[in-house]
Design an enzyme around this catalytic site. Structure first.
Site, PDB file in Angstrom:
ATOM      1  N   LYS A 267     -23.128  27.260 -28.597  1.00  0.00           N
ATOM      2  CA  LYS A 267     -23.613  26.242 -29.524  1.00  0.00           C
ATOM      3  C   LYS A 267     -25.070  26.529 -29.903  1.00  0.00           C
ATOM      4  O   LYS A 267     -25.437  26.540 -31.056  1.00  0.00           O
ATOM      5  CB  LYS A 267     -23.480  24.863 -28.856  1.00  0.00           C
ATOM      6  CG  LYS A 267     -23.882  23.709 -29.708  1.00  0.00           C
ATOM      7  CD  LYS A 267     -23.537  22.400 -28.993  1.00  0.00           C
ATOM      8  CE  LYS A 267     -24.233  21.229 -29.674  1.00  0.00           C
ATOM      9  NZ  LYS A 267     -23.932  19.953 -29.036  1.00  0.00           N
TER      10      LYS A 267
ATOM     11  N   LYS B 259     -32.486  25.442 -14.519  1.00  0.00           N
ATOM     12  CA  LYS B 259     -32.730  26.464 -15.555  1.00  0.00           C
ATOM     13  C   LYS B 259     -34.212  26.773 -15.654  1.00  0.00           C
ATOM     14  O   LYS B 259     -34.632  27.926 -15.721  1.00  0.00           O
ATOM     15  CB  LYS B 259     -32.304  25.929 -16.935  1.00  0.00           C
ATOM     16  CG  LYS B 259     -30.849  25.961 -17.225  1.00  0.00           C
ATOM     17  CD  LYS B 259     -30.682  25.682 -18.733  1.00  0.00           C
ATOM     18  CE  LYS B 259     -29.323  25.124 -19.047  1.00  0.00           C
ATOM     19  NZ  LYS B 259     -29.190  24.639 -20.419  1.00  0.00           N
TER      20      LYS B 259
ATOM     21  N   GLU C  16     -27.277  33.257 -19.896  1.00  0.00           N
ATOM     22  CA  GLU C  16     -26.130  34.048 -19.429  1.00  0.00           C
ATOM     23  C   GLU C  16     -25.388  34.679 -20.601  1.00  0.00           C
ATOM     24  O   GLU C  16     -25.050  35.865 -20.591  1.00  0.00           O
ATOM     25  CB  GLU C  16     -25.149  33.155 -18.654  1.00  0.00           C
ATOM     26  CG  GLU C  16     -25.696  32.595 -17.353  1.00  0.00           C
ATOM     27  CD  GLU C  16     -26.340  31.226 -17.518  1.00  0.00           C
ATOM     28  OE1 GLU C  16     -26.897  30.944 -18.608  1.00  0.00           O
ATOM     29  OE2 GLU C  16     -26.304  30.434 -16.559  1.00  0.00           O
TER      30      GLU C  16
ATOM     31  N   GLY D 119     -20.892  20.213 -26.015  1.00  0.00           N
ATOM     32  CA  GLY D 119     -20.332  21.459 -25.477  1.00  0.00           C
ATOM     33  C   GLY D 119     -18.982  21.268 -24.791  1.00  0.00           C
ATOM     34  O   GLY D 119     -18.003  21.943 -25.103  1.00  0.00           O
ATOM     35  N   ARG D 120     -18.905  20.302 -23.850  1.00  0.00           N
ATOM     36  CA  ARG D 120     -17.657  20.151 -23.091  1.00  0.00           C
ATOM     37  C   ARG D 120     -16.580  19.424 -23.882  1.00  0.00           C
ATOM     38  O   ARG D 120     -15.490  19.176 -23.370  1.00  0.00           O
ATOM     39  CB  ARG D 120     -17.930  19.459 -21.753  1.00  0.00           C
ATOM     40  CG  ARG D 120     -18.642  18.131 -21.853  1.00  0.00           C
ATOM     41  CD  ARG D 120     -19.160  17.690 -20.490  1.00  0.00           C
ATOM     42  NE  ARG D 120     -20.029  16.520 -20.597  1.00  0.00           N
ATOM     43  CZ  ARG D 120     -21.322  16.548 -20.904  1.00  0.00           C
ATOM     44  NH1 ARG D 120     -21.909  17.704 -21.174  1.00  0.00           N
ATOM     45  NH2 ARG D 120     -22.033  15.456 -20.958  1.00  0.00           N
TER      46      ARG D 120
ATOM     47  N   GLU E 143     -19.969  16.447 -15.355  1.00  0.00           N
ATOM     48  CA  GLU E 143     -21.148  16.616 -16.197  1.00  0.00           C
ATOM     49  C   GLU E 143     -21.344  15.377 -17.080  1.00  0.00           C
ATOM     50  O   GLU E 143     -22.455  15.050 -17.474  1.00  0.00           O
ATOM     51  CB  GLU E 143     -21.026  17.877 -17.067  1.00  0.00           C
ATOM     52  CG  GLU E 143     -22.356  18.363 -17.598  1.00  0.00           C
ATOM     53  CD  GLU E 143     -22.308  19.746 -18.207  1.00  0.00           C
ATOM     54  OE1 GLU E 143     -23.298  20.485 -18.072  1.00  0.00           O
ATOM     55  OE2 GLU E 143     -21.297  20.101 -18.828  1.00  0.00           O
TER      56      GLU E 143
ATOM     57  N   HIS F  92       0.098  23.699   1.024  1.00  0.00           N
ATOM     58  CA  HIS F  92      -0.022  24.575   2.201  1.00  0.00           C
ATOM     59  C   HIS F  92      -1.486  24.775   2.556  1.00  0.00           C
ATOM     60  O   HIS F  92      -1.828  25.742   3.248  1.00  0.00           O
ATOM     61  CB  HIS F  92       0.674  25.903   1.911  1.00  0.00           C
ATOM     62  CG  HIS F  92       2.125  25.714   1.591  1.00  0.00           C
ATOM     63  ND1 HIS F  92       3.113  25.788   2.551  1.00  0.00           N
ATOM     64  CD2 HIS F  92       2.747  25.370   0.436  1.00  0.00           C
ATOM     65  CE1 HIS F  92       4.281  25.535   1.988  1.00  0.00           C
ATOM     66  NE2 HIS F  92       4.088  25.263   0.710  1.00  0.00           N
TER      67      HIS F  92
HETATM   68  C1  G6Q Z   1     -21.524  21.132 -22.018  1.00  0.00           C
HETATM   69  C2  G6Q Z   1     -22.810  21.626 -21.611  1.00  0.00           C
HETATM   70  C3  G6Q Z   1     -22.847  23.079 -21.213  1.00  0.00           C
HETATM   71  C4  G6Q Z   1     -22.883  24.048 -22.392  1.00  0.00           C
HETATM   72  C5  G6Q Z   1     -23.255  25.427 -21.854  1.00  0.00           C
HETATM   73  C6  G6Q Z   1     -23.249  26.486 -22.936  1.00  0.00           C
HETATM   74  O1  G6Q Z   1     -21.301  20.024 -22.420  1.00  0.00           O
HETATM   75  O2  G6Q Z   1     -23.733  21.325 -22.585  1.00  0.00           O
HETATM   76  O3  G6Q Z   1     -21.777  23.428 -20.366  1.00  0.00           O
HETATM   77  O4  G6Q Z   1     -21.654  24.075 -23.032  1.00  0.00           O
HETATM   78  O5  G6Q Z   1     -24.517  25.361 -21.247  1.00  0.00           O
HETATM   79  O6  G6Q Z   1     -24.128  26.158 -23.959  1.00  0.00           O
HETATM   80  P1  G6Q Z   1     -24.121  26.958 -25.295  1.00  0.00           P
HETATM   81  O7  G6Q Z   1     -22.805  26.747 -25.967  1.00  0.00           O
HETATM   82  O8  G6Q Z   1     -25.258  26.410 -26.105  1.00  0.00           O
HETATM   83  O9  G6Q Z   1     -24.315  28.408 -24.948  1.00  0.00           O
END
Ligand code: G6Q
Length: 546
Positions: A206, A512, A212, A267-268, A353, A384
């Site tokens: 996003k 972070k 990463e 994001g989620r 989250e 199990h």
């Molecule tokens: C989700 C969070 C988080 C996000 C990641 C990746 O709701 O905001 O999991 O999706 O940190 O972020 P980017 O899509 O900006 O790389």
């Protein structure tokens, strides 16, 4: 005390819970021959059995009264209406617009967002069709046979979970891989055996600034360019999904390979947006649109069903019942469906989250518990392993069982065993086995009465351990879409009840920020003097100069 805890609906539940602790599911079922019908409901393509919960009709009434008191009806209307419910980031959470199939406008700040949504969907269709039918090819003219999604968190867990769930529909000649971890092992192992000439990378981010993802994308780019010995490969072998069009251009991704989404998509909650592109490529755009259709069916249900028969509302209320009134700290997710093996990880992010918060919407610390720890594994494997604690441990863990009446494959004798185990587990949790029953059973099986007496306490099950069973006919894209939307809305319902914002995630920021300082120390080969003793010691221990 907070207004919520002091409120009449909350206090009525506190009082009711004092008696509910003694409820027995055996007695409740004996007293009501139709309890299964009275406590189950249908929502879109899902059937949901809530009869094995420690609730009476009175509990349901009191819980619904809590939802009403907390303004659930208007909260739902606000969610769909684009109100800036994410007040700390001043954003709406309009993910429901991404899967809106009604043909009606969805207004945000006086503008209909649906033309943009439809235009990106049309571009996703052209692109995914092109990759699948070979019209889009690599630099050397070869068709793509591998798609590698680079993203993390919301830009990874959702699409990955769905691709795994629909793996039966993934074209066998197409490798679809997901790289998220900055640990280079993840990228190295994911690229092993792939041919750069036939590999397509999707950089899903996003913000397009996530450490990463950017680190992995840069390494993937080097792998591609060194494999094909041509910088121009980036324009043909990379696509991006992002809201940050400047950063995608700076990376060298061609504008016609950038799929946009918007800051009103969290994001989620983004798998319904262009973040779903790997899904569309893996299983085809028609199935992706069916997934959206299933979610939209659940949205319609959530928006229109009365609170008393509204599945996300009732599941959310049950969660609050266990968390706040019966003291349960965790919630298990137990899909009896191997294709849903990533669902617990996905739900962990969605729930923890969103609702792992301790500050209410007016900035005050809460004085009640919020989101539980969500965890799980597919059945029957869990039986199990950790089910021992569910059955005989000292804590009560409400569980969500998920199953498909029809299996994806037809190997003889498998699916009925799977179904039988799932149903039997919820039965054992609910009704248990008394010491007397355990003893009598051993004696019937020829065990010496003294030995039966000695073992009975160990072989008894307390029962009264609650669970929901969610049944779909089969794991279709529609049913999956509805299932995910059900959980999304359950999280929203609970956030509304707890008066917290489920759409921000400030709790991930500190780590972070500190990683930046630690990285600088590691790269400098010496820890910064102002760090604490443990951090300095660890940097020394793992640092290059030790
Ligand atoms: C989700 C969070 C988080 C996000 C990641 C990746 O709701 O905001 O999991 O999706 O940190 O972020 P980017 O899509 O900006 O790389």
């Amino acid at each position: 005390m907070s207004a919520l805890v002091e409120s009449p609906a909350w206090q009525a539940l506190v009082e009711h819970a004092a008696t509910a602790r003694d409820l027995s599911l055996r007695t409740l079922f004996d007293a009501d021959a139709d309890r299964f019908a009275h406590f189950s409901l249908a929502a879109g393509p899902l059937f949901i059995d809530c009869s094995k919960h420690l609730v009476t009709a009175r509990t349901r009434e009191l819980l619904v009264a809590l939802a009403r008191q907390q303004g659930m009806d208007s909260a739902i209307a606000d969610l769909f209406g684009g109100v800036r419910l994410n007040h700390t980031e001043r954003r709406p959470a309009l993910h429901t617009a991404l899967r809106d199939r009604s043909g009606q406008p969805v207004m945000l700040d006086g503008r209909d967002v649906m033309p943009d949504v439809r235009s990106v969907l049309a571009r996703m269709r052209r692109f995914s069709d092109g990759v699948r039918d070979g019209a889009l090819r690599g630099l050397g003219g070869e068709p793509f046979d591998a798609v590698v999604n680079i993203g993390i968190g919301g830009s990874d867990l959702g699409p990955q979970m769905v691709v795994e769930a629909l793996r039966a529909h993934v074209r066998p000649d197409l490798k679809v891989r997901f790289v998220s971890n900055v640990d280079d092992t993840h990228l190295v192992e994911s690229l092993r055996g792939l041919d750069p000439a036939r590999t397509l990378f999707l950089v899903s981010s996003k913000t397009f600034t996530t450490q990463e993802t950017m680190t992995n994308a840069a390494s993937a780019r080097r792998w591609l360019v060194s494999g094909l010995r041509d910088e121009r490969a980036v324009a043909t072998h990379f696509a991006a999904i992002s809201t940050n069009l400047e950063a995608t251009a700076a990376f060298g991704i061609a504008p016609d390979r950038v799929f946009e989404f918007w800051d009103w998509v969290g994001g989620r909650y983004s798998l319904w947006s262009a973040i779903g592109l790997p899904i569309a490529i893996a299983v085809g755009m028609d199935r992706f649109e069916s997934l959206l259709g299933g979610a939209h069916a659940m949205d319609r249900h959530f928006r229109t069903a009365p609170l008393e028969t509204n599945a996300p509302v009732l599941l959310g209320l049950l969660g609050v019942w266990y968390r706040n009134f019966l003291g349960c700290a965790t919630q298990a997710v137990l899909p009896y469906e191997q294709y849903l093996h990533r669902l617990p990880a996905y739900l962990q992010q969605l729930d923890m989250e969103s609702n792992g918060k301790r500050t209410d919407r007016s900035g005050r610390p809460v004085d009640y518990d919020t989101g539980p720890v969500v965890w799980g594994e597919p059945g029957t494997n869990g039986q199990h392993a950790f089910f021992q604690l569910l059955h005989q441990g000292t804590q009560m863990v409400p569980a969500d069982f998920i199953l498909a009446a029809r299996g994806a494959h037809d190997l003889e004798g498998h699916h009925d065993i799977l179904l039988a185990n799932c149903i039997a587990q919820s039965q054992a949790l609910a009704f248990g086995k008394t010491e007397a029953e355990a003893g009598a059973e051993m004696i019937r099986n020829g065990i010496d009465p003294a030995e039966a007496d000695r073992l009975a306490p160990y072989r008894a099950f307390p029962g009264n351990r609650p669970s929901t069973t969610i049944v779909m006919d089969s794991l279709t894209p529609e049913a999956l879409g509805a299932l995910i939307a059900l959980f999304e809305h359950r999280v929203f319902v609970q956030a509304t009840l707890w008066n917290i914002n489920p759409f921000d995630q400030w709790g991930v920021e500190l780590g972070k920020q500190l990683a930046g300082t630690v990285l600088a120390s590691l790269r400098a080969g010496t820890p910064a003097a102002n760090l604490d003793g443990s951090t300095r010691g660890l940097i020394d221990r793992v640092g290059r100069n030790t």
